[in-house]
Design an enzyme around this catalytic site. Structure first.
Site, mmCIF file in Angstrom:
data_model
loop_
_atom_site.group_PDB
_atom_site.id
_atom_site.type_symbol
_atom_site.label_atom_id
_atom_site.label_comp_id
_atom_site.label_asym_id
_atom_site.label_seq_id
_atom_site.Cartn_x
_atom_site.Cartn_y
_atom_site.Cartn_z
ATOM 1 N N THR A 279 0.845 -1.005 0.066
ATOM 2 C CA THR A 279 -0.011 -0.022 -0.232
ATOM 3 C C THR A 279 0.880 1.228 -0.202
ATOM 4 O O THR A 279 2.182 1.225 0.238
ATOM 5 C CB THR A 279 -0.858 0.101 1.434
ATOM 6 O OG1 THR A 279 -0.187 0.427 2.328
ATOM 7 C CG2 THR A 279 -1.652 -1.131 1.706
ATOM 8 N N LYS B 70 6.918 2.948 2.065
ATOM 9 C CA LYS B 70 7.940 3.638 2.474
ATOM 10 C C LYS B 70 7.639 4.268 3.812
ATOM 11 O O LYS B 70 8.475 4.475 4.723
ATOM 12 C CB LYS B 70 8.659 4.692 1.557
ATOM 13 C CG LYS B 70 9.281 4.179 0.403
ATOM 14 C CD LYS B 70 9.562 5.181 -0.741
ATOM 15 C CE LYS B 70 8.412 5.595 -1.543
ATOM 16 N NZ LYS B 70 8.212 4.423 -2.628
ATOM 17 N N GLU C 69 13.468 -4.158 0.319
ATOM 18 C CA GLU C 69 14.238 -3.788 -1.015
ATOM 19 C C GLU C 69 13.789 -2.829 -1.960
ATOM 20 O O GLU C 69 14.321 -1.952 -2.482
ATOM 21 C CB GLU C 69 14.770 -5.264 -1.580
ATOM 22 C CG GLU C 69 15.698 -5.178 -2.754
ATOM 23 C CD GLU C 69 16.907 -4.458 -2.291
ATOM 24 O OE1 GLU C 69 17.919 -5.057 -1.642
ATOM 25 O OE2 GLU C 69 17.346 -3.539 -2.799
ATOM 26 N N VAL D 262 13.464 1.415 -2.549
ATOM 27 C CA VAL D 262 14.288 2.343 -3.261
ATOM 28 C C VAL D 262 14.702 1.428 -4.428
ATOM 29 O O VAL D 262 15.155 0.492 -4.331
ATOM 30 C CB VAL D 262 15.512 2.714 -2.414
ATOM 31 C CG1 VAL D 262 16.480 3.991 -3.312
ATOM 32 C CG2 VAL D 262 15.164 3.491 -1.072
ATOM 33 N N GLY E 202 1.159 8.011 -18.025
ATOM 34 C CA GLY E 202 0.786 7.332 -16.972
ATOM 35 C C GLY E 202 2.170 7.080 -16.043
ATOM 36 O O GLY E 202 2.065 6.429 -14.930
ATOM 37 N N LYS F 99 12.794 7.988 -0.121
ATOM 38 C CA LYS F 99 13.813 7.152 -0.417
ATOM 39 C C LYS F 99 15.153 7.660 0.322
ATOM 40 O O LYS F 99 15.854 6.631 0.719
ATOM 41 C CB LYS F 99 13.690 7.061 -1.974
ATOM 42 C CG LYS F 99 12.638 6.538 -2.446
ATOM 43 C CD LYS F 99 12.598 6.544 -4.175
ATOM 44 C CE LYS F 99 11.211 6.276 -4.400
ATOM 45 N NZ LYS F 99 11.437 6.218 -5.930
HETATM 46 N N1 LIG Z 1 4.196 2.182 -8.812
HETATM 47 C C1 LIG Z 1 5.330 1.990 -8.605
HETATM 48 O O1 LIG Z 1 6.135 1.851 -9.748
HETATM 49 C C2 LIG Z 1 6.032 2.000 -7.447
HETATM 50 C C3 LIG Z 1 7.405 1.995 -7.433
HETATM 51 C C4 LIG Z 1 8.135 1.782 -6.261
HETATM 52 C C5 LIG Z 1 7.332 1.848 -5.152
HETATM 53 N N2 LIG Z 1 5.997 1.964 -5.017
HETATM 54 C C6 LIG Z 1 5.417 1.830 -3.689
HETATM 55 O O2 LIG Z 1 4.471 0.644 -3.996
HETATM 56 C C7 LIG Z 1 3.451 0.982 -3.003
HETATM 57 C C8 LIG Z 1 2.206 0.602 -4.009
HETATM 58 O O3 LIG Z 1 2.108 1.226 -4.937
HETATM 59 P P1 LIG Z 1 0.937 1.344 -6.137
HETATM 60 O O4 LIG Z 1 1.509 2.134 -7.095
HETATM 61 O O5 LIG Z 1 0.640 -0.149 -6.297
HETATM 62 O O6 LIG Z 1 -0.115 1.871 -5.325
HETATM 63 P P2 LIG Z 1 -1.730 2.190 -5.653
HETATM 64 O O7 LIG Z 1 -1.857 1.590 -7.076
HETATM 65 O O8 LIG Z 1 -2.284 3.274 -5.316
HETATM 66 O O9 LIG Z 1 -2.142 0.771 -4.804
HETATM 67 C C9 LIG Z 1 -2.621 0.842 -3.357
HETATM 68 C C10 LIG Z 1 -3.291 -0.315 -2.909
HETATM 69 O O10 LIG Z 1 -3.218 0.078 -1.339
HETATM 70 C C11 LIG Z 1 -4.750 -0.207 -0.910
HETATM 71 N N3 LIG Z 1 -4.614 0.416 0.566
HETATM 72 C C12 LIG Z 1 -4.743 1.744 0.805
HETATM 73 N N4 LIG Z 1 -4.683 1.551 2.044
HETATM 74 C C13 LIG Z 1 -4.844 0.458 2.799
HETATM 75 C C14 LIG Z 1 -4.922 -0.132 3.899
HETATM 76 N N5 LIG Z 1 -5.083 0.710 4.860
HETATM 77 N N6 LIG Z 1 -4.887 -1.702 3.976
HETATM 78 C C15 LIG Z 1 -4.929 -2.465 2.771
HETATM 79 N N7 LIG Z 1 -4.931 -1.892 1.610
HETATM 80 C C16 LIG Z 1 -4.874 -0.504 1.459
HETATM 81 C C17 LIG Z 1 -5.510 0.408 -1.872
HETATM 82 O O11 LIG Z 1 -6.879 0.044 -1.776
HETATM 83 P P3 LIG Z 1 -8.013 0.475 -2.770
HETATM 84 O O12 LIG Z 1 -7.630 -0.215 -4.071
HETATM 85 O O13 LIG Z 1 -9.328 -0.001 -1.964
HETATM 86 O O14 LIG Z 1 -7.911 2.048 -2.938
HETATM 87 C C18 LIG Z 1 -4.782 0.031 -3.328
HETATM 88 O O15 LIG Z 1 -5.511 -1.437 -3.570
HETATM 89 C C19 LIG Z 1 3.698 2.458 -2.785
HETATM 90 O O16 LIG Z 1 3.923 2.486 -1.086
HETATM 91 C C20 LIG Z 1 4.575 2.958 -3.539
HETATM 92 O O17 LIG Z 1 5.110 4.267 -3.036
HETATM 93 C C21 LIG Z 1 5.417 1.707 -6.318
#
Ligand SMILES: NC(=O)c1ccc[n+]([C@@H]2O[C@H](COP(=O)([O-])OP(=O)(O)OC[C@H]3O[C@@H](n4cnc5c(N)ncnc54)[C@H](OP(=O)(O)O)[C@@H]3O)[C@@H](O)[C@H]2O)c1
Length: 353
Positions: free
Chosen positions: A101, A125, A147, A150, A205, A223
């Site tokens: 999340t 993070k 891991e 970052v 996107g 990070k």
């Molecule tokens: N996207 C990238 O390229 C990338 C790269 C590096 C790191 N990250 C990290 O990876 C994490 C996820 O990124 P993402 O792009 O997948 O985000 P996202 O698409 O916004 O998805 C977040 C998910 O978390 C769920 N959620 C929110 N609060 C919650 C809670 N309290 N309990 C359980 N589930 C909860 C949301 O639920 P709903 O579906 O109900 O809204 C959603 O399914 C983030 O911390 C982000 O910084 C992402």
């Protein structure tokens, strides 16, 4: 075959990529690690699906489809304590909790998981970047991995850990830690106006739905704080200077109003690109940290240097003083991030089983 129960918090971009990878790598994980991940529960912000025997691959595919079409996962999610009670009543101990999340306030879940002898894997993070007094317990915890926080799937955290473990003092760390801002900078190099570069990043996107999340620099700050803390410096937010790429006066606008208003930032950023060019430099959004603190913001970097090439995180250390150790490659994106999470799950399962 060892069966490892897994609870996954989050079913967004990274979570869905993780479900696909879990299905695709079943055989290789079984043959290389003698491990089968039983995904016993998946939770989003309001609902959950629970299957004590482990969700089938078809059910994981179904969850992806449900999330893609905006449906809930199933029933309302119970309170956190209740979830752990349900797990232990089903005899599911010594498993993994995965946080993919971006939620605040996950610390009680993580603490409860660690107390219940589960391993924890974070892509989130935020639990690692609260006040040092409260988060220090996570940094060298043997059952907690992070891991992918970052550099996506690149071995950034494990490399830093290896440097510390082998007694190599870290002098400083620098890198470009945002794929989105890296893309915008590369467009500015081509003299594309900032507002157009931002619109293109959004259309592809690459940005968060509200691009101010990227432009504000807080994600990059988190990070570099994680890296600095892991390097041995107990940094707080106030120790890291953050340059936001938008003026606070634009905070109250709607996203579309903000996109229109971003035109006003074109001239000043074009000036900075021009000044950098005069010094044979390119403008990059760079994060750096040392034992005095850190900074995150736009900086001129010598053209042709590795950092200008958008792809490196560098560690200057006692051993790597003249030529810093560098880690390079595609760092951003849900697939790389999910692979980093899967790698942590496999690493922990090897130690725990
Ligand atoms: N996207 C990238 O390229 C990338 C790269 C590096 C790191 N990250 C990290 O990876 C994490 C996820 O990124 P993402 O792009 O997948 O985000 P996202 O698409 O916004 O998805 C977040 C998910 O978390 C769920 N959620 C929110 N609060 C919650 C809670 N309290 N309990 C359980 N589930 C909860 C949301 O639920 P709903 O579906 O109900 O809204 C959603 O399914 C983030 O911390 C982000 O910084 C992402």
């Amino acid at each position: 075959m060892n069966h490892m129960p897994v609870v996954i918090f989050g079913a967004g971009g990274v979570g869905q990529a993780l479900f696909r990878q879990l299905v695709m790598t079943r055989e290789v994980v079984a043959s290389r690690n003698r491990c089968h991940f039983d995904i016993v529960a998946v939770l989003d912000s309001s609902s959950w699906v629970w299957q004590p025997a482990g969700l089938s691959d078809e059910q994981l595919d179904q969850i992806i489809k449900q999330k893609e079409t905006g449906q809930s996962l199933g029933s309302d999610r119970p309170e956190i304590q209740k979830i752990f009670d349900i797990l232990s009543e089903a005899g599911l101990v010594g498993g993994l909790l995965v946080d993919v999340t971006a939620a605040d306030g996950m610390e009680p879940v993580i603490d409860q998981a660690l107390e219940s002898q589960h391993g924890v894997v974070l892509a989130n993070k935020k639990p690692l970047t609260g006040p040092w007094e409260h988060t220090r317990r996570y940094y060298n915890h043997p059952c907690l991995r992070y891991e992918s926080t970052v550099g996506g799937g690149q071995p950034v955290i494990s490399t830093l850990r290896y440097l510390r473990d082998t007694g190599d003092p870290v002098i400083n760390i620098e890198g470009q830690l945002s794929g989105t801002l890296g893309y915008i900078c590369s467009q500015l190099d081509r003299e594309t106006p900032f507002s157009e570069a931002l619109a293109a990043a959004r259309a592809r996107g690459f940005t968060e739905p509200d691009p101010r999340e990227d432009l504000g620099g807080r994600d990059v700050m988190r990070k570099i704080m994680i890296l600095g803390r892991l390097a041995g410096w107990p940094l707080e937010e106030a120790d890291i200077e953050v340059e936001s790429l938008y003026h606070p006066a634009l905070s109250h606008l709607s996203v579309s109003e903000f996109m229109n208003a971003s035109v006003a930032m074109d001239p000043s950023l074009a000036d900075r690109v021009r000044s950098a060019k005069e010094e044979v430099q390119v403008l990059r959004y760079v994060a750096q940290v040392d034992d005095n603190g850190g900074s995150v913001g736009l900086t001129g970097i010598p053209k042709g240097s590795p950092l200008a090439d958008l792809k490196y995180i560098s560690f200057r250390t006692g051993r790597y003083k003249d030529e810093p150790m560098m880690i390079g490659g595609k760092g951003a994106g849900v697939e790389m991030t999910a692979a980093g999470v899967l790698g942590d799950m496999i690493g922990l399962s090897r130690e725990m089983l």
